[in-house]
Design a protein around this motif. Structure first.
Motif, mmCIF file in Angstrom:
data_model
loop_
_atom_site.group_PDB
_atom_site.id
_atom_site.type_symbol
_atom_site.label_atom_id
_atom_site.label_comp_id
_atom_site.label_asym_id
_atom_site.label_seq_id
_atom_site.Cartn_x
_atom_site.Cartn_y
_atom_site.Cartn_z
ATOM 1 N N LEU A 238 0.888 -1.248 0.129
ATOM 2 C CA LEU A 238 -0.099 0.002 0.025
ATOM 3 C C LEU A 238 0.702 1.318 0.057
ATOM 4 C CD1 LEU A 238 -2.661 -0.956 2.724
ATOM 5 C CD2 LEU A 238 -2.803 -1.168 0.074
ATOM 6 N N ILE A 239 2.108 1.193 0.830
ATOM 7 C CA ILE A 239 2.814 2.361 0.909
ATOM 8 C C ILE A 239 3.364 2.497 -0.353
ATOM 9 C CG2 ILE A 239 5.066 3.192 1.620
ATOM 10 C CD1 ILE A 239 4.447 1.760 4.266
ATOM 11 N N HIS A 240 3.785 1.745 -1.212
ATOM 12 C CA HIS A 240 4.392 1.775 -2.672
ATOM 13 C C HIS A 240 3.458 2.087 -3.512
ATOM 14 C CE1 HIS A 240 8.556 -0.318 -1.525
ATOM 15 N NE2 HIS A 240 8.371 0.583 -0.923
ATOM 16 N N ASN B 243 -0.221 7.826 -6.883
ATOM 17 C CA ASN B 243 -0.218 9.036 -6.594
ATOM 18 C C ASN B 243 -1.259 9.569 -5.641
ATOM 19 O OD1 ASN B 243 0.933 11.845 -6.482
ATOM 20 N ND2 ASN B 243 -0.071 12.317 -8.312
ATOM 21 N N ASP B 244 -1.422 8.819 -4.577
ATOM 22 C CA ASP B 244 -2.643 9.186 -3.692
ATOM 23 C C ASP B 244 -2.269 9.960 -2.454
ATOM 24 O OD1 ASP B 244 -4.833 7.913 -5.110
ATOM 25 O OD2 ASP B 244 -4.322 5.986 -4.282
ATOM 26 N N ASP B 245 -3.108 10.785 -1.935
ATOM 27 C CA ASP B 245 -2.779 11.679 -0.922
ATOM 28 C C ASP B 245 -3.251 11.013 0.486
ATOM 29 O OD1 ASP B 245 -1.305 13.480 -2.379
ATOM 30 O OD2 ASP B 245 -3.167 14.671 -2.807
ATOM 31 N N PHE B 246 -4.342 10.313 0.341
ATOM 32 C CA PHE B 246 -4.870 9.670 1.658
ATOM 33 C C PHE B 246 -5.000 8.200 1.523
ATOM 34 C CE2 PHE B 246 -6.271 14.283 1.372
ATOM 35 C CZ PHE B 246 -6.187 14.573 2.770
ATOM 36 N N ARG C 93 3.184 11.490 2.167
ATOM 37 C CA ARG C 93 3.057 12.843 2.721
ATOM 38 C C ARG C 93 3.429 13.188 4.009
ATOM 39 N NH1 ARG C 93 2.440 15.385 -2.149
ATOM 40 N NH2 ARG C 93 0.782 14.318 -3.494
ATOM 41 N N ILE C 94 3.898 12.151 4.785
ATOM 42 C CA ILE C 94 4.155 12.444 6.042
ATOM 43 C C ILE C 94 5.744 12.316 6.211
ATOM 44 C CG2 ILE C 94 4.054 11.846 8.478
ATOM 45 C CD1 ILE C 94 1.665 13.011 7.557
ATOM 46 N N TYR C 95 6.180 11.418 5.571
ATOM 47 C CA TYR C 95 7.678 11.212 5.673
ATOM 48 C C TYR C 95 8.610 11.501 4.427
ATOM 49 C CZ TYR C 95 6.255 8.953 10.097
ATOM 50 O OH TYR C 95 5.577 8.699 11.099
ATOM 51 N N GLY C 96 7.921 11.819 3.363
ATOM 52 C CA GLY C 96 8.687 12.162 2.118
ATOM 53 C C GLY C 96 8.939 10.853 1.449
ATOM 54 N N GLU C 97 9.092 10.932 0.119
ATOM 55 C CA GLU C 97 9.042 9.727 -0.825
ATOM 56 C C GLU C 97 10.247 8.581 -0.414
ATOM 57 O OE1 GLU C 97 8.665 10.554 -4.950
ATOM 58 O OE2 GLU C 97 7.730 12.552 -4.457
ATOM 59 N N ALA C 98 11.440 9.123 -0.156
ATOM 60 C CA ALA C 98 12.336 8.479 0.130
ATOM 61 C C ALA C 98 12.236 7.329 1.200
ATOM 62 C CB ALA C 98 13.747 9.280 0.182
ATOM 63 N N MET C 99 11.625 8.118 2.158
ATOM 64 C CA MET C 99 11.673 7.405 3.284
ATOM 65 C C MET C 99 10.427 6.452 3.409
ATOM 66 S SD MET C 99 13.221 7.018 6.318
ATOM 67 C CE MET C 99 14.143 8.351 6.356
ATOM 68 N N ALA C 100 9.390 6.775 2.676
ATOM 69 C CA ALA C 100 8.349 5.891 2.481
ATOM 70 C C ALA C 100 8.897 4.535 1.686
ATOM 71 C CB ALA C 100 7.269 6.552 1.467
#
Length: 287
Positions: free
Chosen positions: A75-77, A85-88, A97-104
């Motif tokens: 789901l994260i990926h 490209n989902d925001d929620f 949206r909380i941790y940035g793309e790299a950390m996600a």
């Protein structure tokens, strides 16, 4: 109490314990998505099948954690800008949206690798069954299963595909992990090969019905119920049962595959009524 409810409550406690005292940012990001809620469909189905075959099903909670970690990483990926490209997700901002793309991305990677550690650490009196179940996880979650389905989904964007191709996408992208959960429960429970096969067939069709219902909810649901924007599939130019067949035919198809799923486990030696009821309830779910 509902057959699955006690298993979900016990699982949630195990999940919360795992997520305690996360001391690094990447582990915090992992815990953020793990604790974001959800139906816990996969681990609950796994534990439900296992409990039909053995009384000590709680000793395999770690395996259930592994299954949920695989699902959560996907789901994260999926939510990343390069994918859907989902925001929620579940009413909360998506991980990136909380941790940035790299950390996600790293959080997803961390969950996937941690999942196999959790599964391998389970104590099983029959190590061959445990190894077989772990191997199934690698196969069903990987490029032969879920990842294959996700790749087909991406390749089909902005194209109109036949229903059979969409069914193949759903079978792999959604059905594979659901089938995996049931199959692993049967393997670790010591079921015979015939019954393992019936659980797999049930899972594949349950997954297809679940995804068709998702397509319907994306058309008829609300943000409050689903926790994500409505119409996101249409906005992303994705093929769905609704876009290809219309809402009424989609509902009819969902009913057909759920009936097929229930029929596949009707002859199993254990009492499968709770599973058949659960599958039927998917047809009227709101989330």
């Amino acid at each position: 109490m509902d057959y699955f409810e006690d298993k979900k409550l016990i699982f949630e406690k195990a999940l919360e314990k795992f997520c305690e005292n996360q001391t690094t940012l990447v582990r915090e990001a992992m815990a953020y998505s793990l604790l974001a809620g959800g139906k816990r469909l996969r681990p609950v189905l796994f534990l439900g099948v296992l409990a039909l075959y053995r009384d000590d099903w709680q000793k395999f909670l770690g395996f259930g954690l592994g299954l949920e970690m695989i699902h959560t990483y996907s789901l994260i990926h999926d939510d990343l800008p390069a994918m859907d490209n989902d925001d929620f997700r579940r009413g909360k901002p998506t991980n990136h949206r909380i941790y940035g793309e790299a950390m996600a991305i790293l959080a997803g990677d961390g969950l996937l690798t941690e999942s196999f550690r959790q599964m391998a650490n389970c104590h099983c009196e029959n190590p061959e069954n445990l190894l077989r179940a772990i191997a199934k996880a690698g196969s069903y979650a990987g490029a032969r299963g879920m990842i294959y389905g996700q790749s087909l989904d991406i390749l089909a964007e902005n194209k109109r595909i036949p229903v059979d191709k969409l069914k193949e996408i759903h079978f792999h992208k959604t059905g594979a992990l659901i089938a995996l959960s049931l199959v692993c429960g049967a393997i670790l429970g010591g079921a015979d090969e015939e019954e393992i096969g019936k659980w797999e067939e049930f899972g594949r069709n349950l997954g297809l019905g679940f995804q068709i219902t998702d397509d319907i909810l994306d058309e008829e649901g609300t943000f409050e119920d689903l926790g994500k924007p409505i119409g996101s599939d249409e906005a992303s130019h994705k093929n769905t049962y609704v876009s290809l067949l219309g809402i009424d035919v989609a509902k009819s198809e969902a009913k057909k595959v759920i009936n097929k799923a229930n029929e596949s486990i009707s002859s199993i030696s254990k009492d499968t009524a709770a599973f058949q009821k659960y599958a039927t309830q998917l047809l009227t779910r709101k989330v």
